[in-house]
Design an enzyme around this catalytic site. Structure first.
Site, mmCIF file in Angstrom:
data_model
loop_
_atom_site.group_PDB
_atom_site.id
_atom_site.type_symbol
_atom_site.label_atom_id
_atom_site.label_comp_id
_atom_site.label_asym_id
_atom_site.label_seq_id
_atom_site.Cartn_x
_atom_site.Cartn_y
_atom_site.Cartn_z
ATOM 1 N N HIS A 1 -12.449 2.893 0.368
ATOM 2 C CA HIS A 1 -12.365 1.913 1.464
ATOM 3 C C HIS A 1 -12.999 0.586 1.056
ATOM 4 O O HIS A 1 -13.470 -0.168 1.910
ATOM 5 C CB HIS A 1 -13.087 2.404 2.747
ATOM 6 N N GLY B 1 -13.585 2.843 15.145
ATOM 7 C CA GLY B 1 -14.690 1.876 15.227
ATOM 8 C C GLY B 1 -14.340 0.653 16.064
ATOM 9 O O GLY B 1 -15.202 0.082 16.740
ATOM 10 N N ARG C 1 -10.155 15.766 7.324
ATOM 11 C CA ARG C 1 -11.037 16.096 6.188
ATOM 12 C C ARG C 1 -12.409 16.533 6.701
ATOM 13 O O ARG C 1 -12.941 15.921 7.639
ATOM 14 C CB ARG C 1 -11.208 14.873 5.277
ATOM 15 N N ASN D 1 0.870 -1.166 0.000
ATOM 16 C CA ASN D 1 0.000 0.000 0.000
ATOM 17 C C ASN D 1 0.911 1.220 0.000
ATOM 18 O O ASN D 1 1.458 1.594 1.035
ATOM 19 C CB ASN D 1 -0.887 -0.040 1.250
ATOM 20 N N ARG E 1 -2.568 -2.030 -3.463
ATOM 21 C CA ARG E 1 -3.772 -1.229 -3.255
ATOM 22 C C ARG E 1 -3.709 -0.028 -4.200
ATOM 23 O O ARG E 1 -2.771 0.766 -4.144
ATOM 24 C CB ARG E 1 -3.821 -0.731 -1.815
ATOM 25 N N GLU F 1 -7.674 -5.146 5.537
ATOM 26 C CA GLU F 1 -7.620 -4.833 4.103
ATOM 27 C C GLU F 1 -6.566 -5.689 3.399
ATOM 28 O O GLU F 1 -6.733 -6.078 2.251
ATOM 29 C CB GLU F 1 -7.319 -3.339 3.915
#
Ligand code: ADP
Length: 394
Positions: free
Chosen positions: A173, A324, A232, A9, A84, A377
């Protein structure tokens, strides 16, 4: 380690890597090169015995960093490399083998994601130079959302902008939402149902998944749309751009920096983009931190409620990503704002679902369930790479 896939990534200033074996729960060799191009560039990670590794890579660029990663593999030979790639546009709906023609197509597509794709491709180029004979695969963040129907992906803008410039909602995502939705389908007794997934890391997005397919998501043309994130802004009035330009004479580049780098939790709190730091500060009565947490949680609940319209039935909500998976208080705040869905948390189960624990955190009953599922991921990217390489190609 059996038939490992190397997952890369690559960003503009960092490269994450993981050597993922074919046995899902087996230990991984993984790490991160940070501050590419700077004097204090450094590789940190773990070796195959789980021991910490830390190496200074003074001024290393992408190529030198990839060479250092190769040395870390301790002679283990990957069967392929999964990269990725942030933006695959409308053209790439699944993982794709990277060859010269594909590289040219992806370069042409970089204008859709100027902040991400060029860096991803630099990593691919460096890896192809170092592993010229190894198959390399692109796994796109956008691919999982290519199942969105037009009502979810079209902006209310003139058709020509969509036709000529590809201006539509793509979503991101995808590897995380795909992994988590598959995992909850396996763990829950509501397999193949309707799920809302909240991926809350530095970047944050929600996704509505029905029978394993993404039907809507909070990010759009770029990863700026939707929720409040670390730095953001997420959604703002589109009129803001013209307003700032008229009032302050700001250029598009200045406004881009404002919305991507100076806003979100950082902008609201005036303190930090880091949720841990904000929770601490809010407990010490820092008003900005408390406001940032309140706006973050409310906007999350509002996004989940909005996305529920995409689903024929709501079977549950899944939390993932650094916030999360760890911030029990944020999960509770968001769920408390959705009482009309019949959602209720078990305070004990919620408090215990931290530090990589996977589990169900609702209070039971027949209503929608709530789960915490740590994302992976790398497992998704490795799985897609493996799948593509094992399918015989014509
Ligand atoms: P990235 O999107 O860069 O992969 P992560 O998924 O690691 O980021 O998420 C980073 C966010 O998770 C940060 O805001 C961090 O503060 C938050 N986080 C990590 N651990 C905790 C924790 N124990 N409590 C609250 N927030 C946490």
């Amino acid at each position: 380690m059996q038939d490992p896939v190397l997952v890369i990534n690559c960003g503009s200033s960092s490269i994450k890597y993981a050597l993922v074996p074919s046995v899902p729960q087996a230990p991984r060799l993984a790490g991160l090169v940070e501050r590419l191009g700077a004097v204090d560039a450094r590789l940190t990670g773990t070796d195959r015995r789980g021991q910490r590794v830390s190496r200074a890579l003074h001024g290393a660029g992408h190529h030198e960093a990839m060479a250092a990663i190769l040395e870390q593999l301790e002679g283990l030979a990957p069967i392929g490399v999964g990269h990725r790639i942030v933006h695959g546009g409308e053209r790439f709906t699944a993982a794709t083998l990277l060859n010269d023609a594909m590289m040219r197509r992806l370069e042409a597509m970089s204008e859709l994601a100027p902040l991400h794709n060029p860096a991803n491709l630099e990593g691919v180029a460096a890896t192809r130079r170092l592993f010229p004979t190894l198959p390399q695969v692109a796994v796109f963040d956008t691919a999982f959302h290519q199942s969105l129907p037009p009502r979810a992906y079209r902006y209310a803008l003139p058709e020509a902008l969509y036709r000529n410039l590809g201006i539509r909602r793509y979503g991101f995502h995808g590897s995380s939402h795909a992994y988590v939705s598959r995992r909850v389908d396996r763990l829950s007794d509501r397999a193949q149902g309707g799920w809302l997934i909240a991926h809350l890391g530095n970047g944050c997005s929600t996704c509505a998944v029905w029978q394993g397919r993404s039907l809507d998501t909070s990010m759009g043309l770029t990863p700026l749309e939707g929720l409040v994130m670390g730095t953001r802004s997420g959604d703002v009035d589109p009129g803001l751009h013209a307003h700032l330009s008229r009032r302050l004479g700001w250029s598009p580049a200045r406004i881009d920096t404002l919305l991507n780098k100076e806003s979100g939790l950082l902008g609201l709190s005036g303190l930090s983009n880091d949720m841990r730091r904000l929770e601490q500060a809010a407990a010490e009565h820092h008003a900005g931190a408390a406001l940032a947490i309140e706006v973050f949680s409310y906007r999350l609940a509002k996004s989940l409620a909005g996305l529920s319209c995409a689903l024929p039935r709501l079977d549950g909500i899944v939390f993932t990503g650094g916030i999360g998976e760890n911030a029990a208080a944020i999960r509770a705040r968001a769920i408390d704002q959705l009482p009309h869905f019949g959602l209720r948390l078990s305070a004990t189960a919620n408090a215990h679902a931290v530090d990589g624990q996977e589990g169900r955190i609702d209070a039971g009953g027949g209503g929608p369930q709530v789960w915490v599922i740590p994302t992976d991921e790398e497992a998704h990217i490795a799985g897609e790479t493996r799948r593509l390489l094992e399918i015989p190609r014509p």
